[in-house]
Design a protein around this motif. Sequence first.
Motif: not given
Length: 294
Positions: A53, A57, A113, A115-116, A120, A125, A128, A193, A196-197, A200
């Motif tokens: 991921y 990104c 992942i 979903r992100r 987003y 991303n 993140l 971000a 959020v990270f 998560d």
Amino acid sequence: MPAAISYSETIVPRENLDFGLDASIPKYWYRGDAYKSRYVDAVQLSFPDGERYFITCVRAFRDQITDPELQVAVRDFTRQEGQHGMAHTRYNQLLEAQGLPVEALLDQIKALIARRMRIYSPQFNLALTAAAEHFTAMLAEAFFAKVSTTEGMNPRMRAMLAWHAIEEMEHKSVAFDVMRKIAKVGYWKRVAAMVVFTKDILGISYSITNRMLKADGYSGPERLWLHIKNLLWIHGPRKGVFGSLTPKLLAYFKPGFHPNDQPVIHNYRSWVDTYERTGSPALACDALLAAAHR
């Protein structure tokens, strides 16, 4: 006013390292402790998909990079992350052989992942990814700046984690620089971000630890007690694995923050010099710990 000091290290992709990971690794390889072993197992379980991921990104903006130095940094970042993913995939195969529902657990990570990527923007991303890279670089200090944290770890597991930690410190600024210089992500998106990270990683690490312990045969009340008993080990403000890093985490929220504001751990060079001389990640890990704080 003196200029701020910038701390950066050369990114060196080290490939095809052999840590001797096989079925003789104890099930509870961290002090014989089920919770501590499974908690680290849960965090590292996400690394193969997480590394892919991160690479995706950063690569989303690769064609816009014209700075040759940043181009090389992105290339070497990608090579390091690719190696991390392969090493942790091999370890995840050992977890599956122990009877853990690895594929089902990985589905949980892949769903997060996916979903992100679906909801987003590429810029968020990437933000993140920059947040995750700051977090993993901090973990190097959490585990390897002092001897006590890794006491009782299986030496082969410790050597793999040390190598990963060293390279996370080396490429800690790559995603951040692409985010800031190329994607033009501003302050509020960057700190959002990180929020959020952090949510998560805390949520998924607890969830997967719980599912691993359930697969190991621990009952619901037993698992709840293990979670409670280990709260200070994880979140304690002075000695907790994550709690002790709160000042470094909060530094990310400063408007002018850059990852190179924070130096690598003091014993970083001991690992690098020993590996360059011997080619052995095990000996390099021994040197790292010999130079760690007591």
